[in-house]
Design a protein around this motif. Structure first.
Motif, PDB file in Angstrom:
ATOM      1  N   GLN A 414       0.830  -1.201   0.000  1.00 36.87           N
ATOM      2  CA  GLN A 414       0.000   0.000   0.000  1.00 36.87           C
ATOM      3  C   GLN A 414       0.867   1.254   0.000  1.00 36.87           C
ATOM      4  OE1 GLN A 414      -3.222   0.621  -0.273  1.00 36.87           O
ATOM      5  NE2 GLN A 414      -3.284   2.753   0.372  1.00 36.87           N
ATOM      6  N   ASP A 415       1.585   1.498   1.076  1.00 42.71           N
ATOM      7  CA  ASP A 415       2.468   2.658   1.154  1.00 42.71           C
ATOM      8  C   ASP A 415       3.743   2.415   0.359  1.00 42.71           C
ATOM      9  OD1 ASP A 415       0.722   3.935   2.803  1.00 42.71           O
ATOM     10  OD2 ASP A 415       2.022   3.942   4.569  1.00 42.71           O
ATOM     11  N   GLU A 416       4.354   3.502  -0.091  1.00 43.50           N
ATOM     12  CA  GLU A 416       5.691   3.393  -0.670  1.00 43.50           C
ATOM     13  C   GLU A 416       6.671   2.917   0.408  1.00 43.50           C
ATOM     14  OE1 GLU A 416       6.245   6.561  -4.274  1.00 43.50           O
ATOM     15  OE2 GLU A 416       6.546   7.307  -2.237  1.00 43.50           O
ATOM     16  N   TYR A 417       7.617   2.089   0.008  1.00 43.75           N
ATOM     17  CA  TYR A 417       8.701   1.679   0.892  1.00 43.75           C
ATOM     18  C   TYR A 417       9.996   2.307   0.381  1.00 43.75           C
ATOM     19  CZ  TYR A 417       9.700  -1.745  -2.800  1.00 43.75           C
ATOM     20  OH  TYR A 417       9.975  -2.344  -4.013  1.00 43.75           O
ATOM     21  N   THR A 418      10.968   2.439   1.275  1.00 41.40           N
ATOM     22  CA  THR A 418      12.263   2.990   0.900  1.00 41.40           C
ATOM     23  C   THR A 418      13.249   1.852   0.681  1.00 41.40           C
ATOM     24  OG1 THR A 418      11.881   5.006   2.174  1.00 41.40           O
ATOM     25  CG2 THR A 418      14.152   4.515   1.582  1.00 41.40           C
ATOM     26  N   LEU A 419      13.866   1.833  -0.486  1.00 39.87           N
ATOM     27  CA  LEU A 419      14.868   0.833  -0.832  1.00 39.87           C
ATOM     28  C   LEU A 419      16.238   1.499  -0.845  1.00 39.87           C
ATOM     29  CD1 LEU A 419      15.731  -1.971  -1.896  1.00 39.87           C
ATOM     30  CD2 LEU A 419      15.206  -1.146  -4.209  1.00 39.87           C
ATOM     31  N   LYS A 420      17.178   0.950  -0.074  1.00 44.12           N
ATOM     32  CA  LYS A 420      18.551   1.459  -0.027  1.00 44.12           C
ATOM     33  C   LYS A 420      19.488   0.381  -0.566  1.00 44.12           C
ATOM     34  CE  LYS A 420      17.774   4.266   4.132  1.00 44.12           C
ATOM     35  NZ  LYS A 420      18.268   4.541   5.505  1.00 44.12           N
ATOM     36  N   ILE A 421      20.364   0.778  -1.482  1.00 40.41           N
ATOM     37  CA  ILE A 421      21.306  -0.162  -2.092  1.00 40.41           C
ATOM     38  C   ILE A 421      22.718   0.424  -2.023  1.00 40.41           C
ATOM     39  CG2 ILE A 421      21.930  -1.448  -4.176  1.00 40.41           C
ATOM     40  CD1 ILE A 421      19.078  -1.210  -5.125  1.00 40.41           C
ATOM     41  N   LYS A 422      23.696  -0.417  -1.681  1.00 41.49           N
ATOM     42  CA  LYS A 422      25.101  -0.023  -1.755  1.00 41.49           C
ATOM     43  C   LYS A 422      25.687  -0.510  -3.077  1.00 41.49           C
ATOM     44  CE  LYS A 422      26.508   0.351   3.082  1.00 41.49           C
ATOM     45  NZ  LYS A 422      27.388  -0.211   4.150  1.00 41.49           N
ATOM     46  N   SER A 423      26.471   0.347  -3.720  1.00 41.99           N
ATOM     47  CA  SER A 423      27.106  -0.046  -4.978  1.00 41.99           C
ATOM     48  C   SER A 423      28.214  -1.065  -4.704  1.00 41.99           C
ATOM     49  CB  SER A 423      27.681   1.178  -5.697  1.00 41.99           C
ATOM     50  OG  SER A 423      28.706   1.757  -4.915  1.00 41.99           O
ATOM     51  N   ASN A 424      28.558  -1.848  -5.723  1.00 43.83           N
ATOM     52  CA  ASN A 424      29.587  -2.877  -5.558  1.00 43.83           C
ATOM     53  C   ASN A 424      30.997  -2.368  -5.866  1.00 43.83           C
ATOM     54  OD1 ASN A 424      29.508  -2.683  -8.336  1.00 43.83           O
ATOM     55  ND2 ASN A 424      28.407  -4.632  -8.618  1.00 43.83           N
ATOM     56  N   ARG A 425      31.117  -1.064  -6.111  1.00 42.72           N
ATOM     57  CA  ARG A 425      32.435  -0.432  -6.271  1.00 42.72           C
ATOM     58  C   ARG A 425      32.291   1.048  -5.931  1.00 42.72           C
ATOM     59  NH1 ARG A 425      32.534   2.619 -10.903  1.00 42.72           N
ATOM     60  NH2 ARG A 425      31.132   2.027 -12.624  1.00 42.72           N
ATOM     61  N   LYS A 426      33.448   1.704  -5.748  1.00 43.75           N
ATOM     62  CA  LYS A 426      33.424   3.129  -5.425  1.00 43.75           C
ATOM     63  C   LYS A 426      33.041   3.916  -6.675  1.00 43.75           C
ATOM     64  CE  LYS A 426      36.118   6.782  -3.212  1.00 43.75           C
ATOM     65  NZ  LYS A 426      35.037   7.038  -2.230  1.00 43.75           N
ATOM     66  N   LEU A 427      32.094   4.811  -6.526  1.00 39.13           N
ATOM     67  CA  LEU A 427      31.607   5.593  -7.659  1.00 39.13           C
ATOM     68  C   LEU A 427      32.168   7.005  -7.611  1.00 39.13           C
ATOM     69  CD1 LEU A 427      27.819   4.596  -7.655  1.00 39.13           C
ATOM     70  CD2 LEU A 427      29.706   3.491  -8.866  1.00 39.13           C
ATOM     71  N   THR A 428      32.421   7.564  -8.796  1.00 39.46           N
ATOM     72  CA  THR A 428      32.828   8.959  -8.879  1.00 39.46           C
ATOM     73  C   THR A 428      31.610   9.851  -8.652  1.00 39.46           C
ATOM     74  OG1 THR A 428      32.413   9.154 -11.248  1.00 39.46           O
ATOM     75  CG2 THR A 428      34.584   8.316 -10.569  1.00 39.46           C
ATOM     76  N   SER A 429      31.855  11.122  -8.408  1.00 35.24           N
ATOM     77  CA  SER A 429      30.737  12.048  -8.216  1.00 35.24           C
ATOM     78  C   SER A 429      29.890  12.149  -9.482  1.00 35.24           C
ATOM     79  CB  SER A 429      31.265  13.420  -7.815  1.00 35.24           C
ATOM     80  OG  SER A 429      32.154  13.928  -8.795  1.00 35.24           O
ATOM     81  N   THR A 430      30.543  12.061 -10.648  1.00 34.87           N
ATOM     82  CA  THR A 430      29.805  12.098 -11.914  1.00 34.87           C
ATOM     83  C   THR A 430      28.911  10.873 -12.052  1.00 34.87           C
ATOM     84  OG1 THR A 430      31.589  13.328 -12.983  1.00 34.87           O
ATOM     85  CG2 THR A 430      30.020  12.215 -14.435  1.00 34.87           C
ATOM     86  N   GLU A 431      29.427   9.698 -11.687  1.00 33.10           N
ATOM     87  CA  GLU A 431      28.617   8.479 -11.754  1.00 33.10           C
ATOM     88  C   GLU A 431      27.447   8.549 -10.775  1.00 33.10           C
ATOM     89  OE1 GLU A 431      31.522   4.827 -13.066  1.00 33.10           O
ATOM     90  OE2 GLU A 431      31.848   5.691 -11.074  1.00 33.10           O
ATOM     91  N   LYS A 432      27.701   9.052  -9.591  1.00 32.42           N
ATOM     92  CA  LYS A 432      26.612   9.173  -8.615  1.00 32.42           C
ATOM     93  C   LYS A 432      25.504  10.070  -9.139  1.00 32.42           C
ATOM     94  CE  LYS A 432      28.711   8.210  -4.116  1.00 32.42           C
ATOM     95  NZ  LYS A 432      28.934   8.734  -2.744  1.00 32.42           N
ATOM     96  N   ASP A 433      25.895  11.100  -9.896  1.00 38.69           N
ATOM     97  CA  ASP A 433      24.910  12.037 -10.423  1.00 38.69           C
ATOM     98  C   ASP A 433      24.028  11.392 -11.488  1.00 38.69           C
ATOM     99  OD1 ASP A 433      23.834  14.733 -10.526  1.00 38.69           O
ATOM    100  OD2 ASP A 433      24.726  14.849 -12.534  1.00 38.69           O
ATOM    101  N   LYS A 434      24.502  10.315 -12.107  1.00 38.18           N
ATOM    102  CA  LYS A 434      23.737   9.632 -13.164  1.00 38.18           C
ATOM    103  C   LYS A 434      23.183   8.285 -12.696  1.00 38.18           C
ATOM    104  CE  LYS A 434      24.730  12.940 -16.015  1.00 38.18           C
ATOM    105  NZ  LYS A 434      23.704  13.954 -16.332  1.00 38.18           N
ATOM    106  N   ALA A 435      23.114   8.088 -11.399  1.00 43.14           N
ATOM    107  CA  ALA A 435      22.663   6.804 -10.862  1.00 43.14           C
ATOM    108  C   ALA A 435      21.142   6.759 -10.739  1.00 43.14           C
ATOM    109  CB  ALA A 435      23.303   6.545  -9.502  1.00 43.14           C
ATOM    110  N   VAL A 436      20.586   5.608 -11.105  1.00 45.94           N
ATOM    111  CA  VAL A 436      19.154   5.360 -10.968  1.00 45.94           C
ATOM    112  C   VAL A 436      18.961   3.963 -10.402  1.00 45.94           C
ATOM    113  CG1 VAL A 436      18.497   6.887 -12.867  1.00 45.94           C
ATOM    114  CG2 VAL A 436      18.926   4.467 -13.331  1.00 45.94           C
ATOM    115  N   ILE A 437      17.807   3.738  -9.790  1.00 46.00           N
ATOM    116  CA  ILE A 437      17.413   2.388  -9.390  1.00 46.00           C
ATOM    117  C   ILE A 437      16.310   1.929 -10.325  1.00 46.00           C
ATOM    118  CG2 ILE A 437      16.397   0.937  -7.607  1.00 46.00           C
ATOM    119  CD1 ILE A 437      17.608   2.754  -5.521  1.00 46.00           C
ATOM    120  N   LEU A 438      16.507   0.756 -10.922  1.00 48.44           N
ATOM    121  CA  LEU A 438      15.508   0.155 -11.807  1.00 48.44           C
ATOM    122  C   LEU A 438      14.806  -0.971 -11.071  1.00 48.44           C
ATOM    123  CD1 LEU A 438      15.802  -0.782 -15.541  1.00 48.44           C
ATOM    124  CD2 LEU A 438      15.052  -2.503 -13.913  1.00 48.44           C
ATOM    125  N   LEU A 439      13.492  -0.903 -11.004  1.00 43.66           N
ATOM    126  CA  LEU A 439      12.681  -1.969 -10.416  1.00 43.66           C
ATOM    127  C   LEU A 439      11.898  -2.645 -11.530  1.00 43.66           C
ATOM    128  CD1 LEU A 439      11.496  -3.366  -7.818  1.00 43.66           C
ATOM    129  CD2 LEU A 439       9.600  -1.763  -8.037  1.00 43.66           C
TER     130      LEU A 439
END
Length: 562
Positions: A414-439
């Motif tokens: 019913q309600d939205e849930y919050t999903l938190k994911i850790k990346s499997n490698r260190k990301l640059t600031s540019t990569e973080k800016d282009k990050a999305v979660i696909l469900l």
């Protein structure tokens, strides 16, 4: 004389339910909003994905651009222009405390259409949600307010029509207002199901019972169950005389002659419409397209004005005696169907047990895997879930996490849930800016822009499925339906939008340096030629800028002659 008296008493009795349902609403105050007889393609309360159908779908004989008329006097209080949902819609507020809504329109009446167009060019924005004062656009009963269409989330030409309580904004069942729609067909029952309620309706799920019609009554063989605590569900449709499958208006469940559950679909607020998922067997509906309505209250189903609070529908079998079950279904006109059967407890099976990852209705829960945290609110689930969450490797070259399996797409939230994911490698600031979660939830995908909280990528979702963290560096784009520089003789320009992940969330078109009004039609963008680009005006340059979910921006230039 005595026979006549008893006959009249009988007629009054069978119509009591109709009178009780309608006596709070004005009869014949609202007229048919079309100039053709009202024929239903869908009624109020019909089962839809993640929502009740909140009005009437009126057939327009598979045609567009039929005159749409004000159902009563009042004033245009609001209009909406949107890609999905209602498409183009008009709201009319009436002096008797109700508001009518007309959706999927092609065009508003001329003065209103001109106003909306001016506002769009002023705001340089196609999508609009505008409210009006009473004196701006008054209308009379029967006045043409629009042309019917197929805009927004419509699968074919029709008019969606609603009646709302102006003060509460609750949607009311329009069939309670006295519209003349011939209907002498009782609901049709095609299935009966039972559920073990010692743990959850989701585990082990529905148990089918064959139903047959004998004379005017539906029945089944003796139903033997292996749980002392069960509930029932019914598969049924209603029909008006035109033959479309409609939703069930009213259901009652009786055990040994005693009422133990009932529901009636008189009114629903849009804030509550997602609770449909707690009124149906969601698994069967999503997986098999089978609409089974529960004849019981799930513990997390909090829909107002739907069922009586003291009647749960849970059947407690404390003996092995044979018990009588009766199910009564009614439509708004009072047409009635009955199903009678016998129920008996046989040998009791083992009970399903909870686990450390069980989510209970009305309890908040956080579930973790090695690289994931899933936070559910206390209003997240309708019934208990032995939640199964795990990670598996992902071979997508753009993925920077494992695939996170979130139980099953066949279980609702019913309600939205919050999903938190850790990346499997260190990301640059540019990569973080282009990050999305696909469900991925099977029938479709949902992509959200990531919000970073330290090393955690966060997103909010209201479906279950399989999720992963992606870096999306792909540009969105549009493609033209005409050759570069060619003479365009058609009545419109069409651009087809594409993006690899997510959606095009921003679109801006400029014709020779000035903003141009393109409508969003699903994944396409359409400009209908008007005074901004008249025929014979020569060569033009069209600059289009698009932005996708990840924030990637692309500017393209097209030329054509007019």
């Amino acid at each position: 004389m005595k026979i006549f008296y008893y006959l009249m008493l009988f007629v009054c009795f069978i119509n009591t339910g109709i009178v009780e349902a309608q006596n709070n609403y004005p009869q014949n105050y609202f007229r048919n909003p079309l100039n053709i007889p009202m024929q239903l393609a869908a009624n109020f309360g019909a089962v839809r994905t993640n929502h009740f159908h909140m009005g009437l779908d009126l057939r327009t004989n598979s045609r567009e651009n039929l005159p749409v008329l004000a159902a009563a006097e009042g004033y245009v209080s609001r209009i909406k222009v949107e890609r999905y949902g209602f498409g183009n819609a008009v709201y009319i507020t009436h002096p008797n405390g109700y508001t009518t809504v007309y959706a999927h329109l092609n065009k508003y009446f001329s003065k209103l259409d001109e106003y909306v167009k001016e506002r769009q060019y002023k705001d340089e924005k196609w999508e609009q949600d505008i409210t009006f004062q009473p004196g701006q656009f008054p209308v009379e009963k029967g006045q043409q307010i629009a042309l019917s269409g197929n805009t927004g989330g419509s699968a074919g030409p029709h008019l969606h029509f609603e009646i709302r309580d102006t003060k509460t904004e609750e949607c009311l069942n329009p069939l309670l207002f006295g519209f003349v729609i011939p209907d002498n067909i009782a609901p049709i029952i095609s299935g009966l199901y039972w559920y073990d309620r010692r743990f959850s309706t989701y585990e082990p799920g529905a148990n089918g019972i064959a139903v047959k019609k004998v004379g005017n009554v539906y029945t089944s063989n003796l139903v033997q169950v292996n749980s002392p605590e069960i509930s029932l569900g019914i598969k049924a449709v209603d029909k008006a005389n035109q033959g479309f499958n409609l939703g069930i208006y009213n259901a009652e469940l009786l055990m040994d002659g005693k009422l133990i559950y009932s529901f009636k679909i008189d009114k629903v607020h849009y804030d509550d419409t997602r609770y449909i998922n707690g009124c149906i067997d969601y698994t069967k509906f999503i997986r098999d397209k089978t609409a089974i309505q529960h004849l019981s209250a799930l513990p997390g189903m909090k829909l107002r004005n739907y069922s009586l609070p003291d009647l749960t529908g849970i059947i407690h079998l404390q003996d092995e005696n044979v018990h009588t079950i009766e199910i009564v279904l009614k439509d708004v006109k009072g047409n009635t169907s009955r199903l009678t059967t016998k129920l008996q407890l046989s040998k009791t099976s083992d009970k399903i047990s909870s686990t450390p990852k069980t989510i209970m209705a009305s309890e908040a829960k956080t579930i973790t895997t090695e690289n994931t945290e899933i936070n559910f609110s206390k209003n997240a689930v309708y019934d208990a879930i032995n939640f199964n969450a795990y990670e598996r490797p992902d071979i997508d070259p753009n993925a920077v996490s494992n695939t996170i399996v979130l139980h099953s797409p066949y279980i609702p939230v019913q309600d939205e849930y919050t999903l938190k994911i850790k990346s499997n490698r260190k990301l640059t600031s540019t990569e973080k800016d282009k990050a999305v979660i696909l469900l991925d939830y099977g029938s479709d995908k949902n992509v959200v822009k990531v919000k970073w909280n330290g090393d955690w990528a966060e997103g909010k979702f209201n479906r279950l499925g399989s999720a992963k963290l992606l870096i999306d560096n792909n540009l969105p784009s549009v493609s033209s339906a005409w050759k570069e520089g060619a003479l365009v003789n058609s009545s419109s320009l069409l651009l087809k939008g594409t993006t690899k992940a997510g959606d095009i969330i921003s679109f801006r078109a400029e014709l020779d340096g000035k903003w141009l009004r393109f409508a969003r039609v699903k994944d396409n963008f359409v400009y209908i030629f008007d005074e901004k680009c008249p025929k014979g005006s020569g060569s033009h340059t069209l600059k289009v800028t698009t932005v996708n979910t990840a924030g990637n921006t692309n500017t393209q230039t097209f030329t054509f002659q007019r």
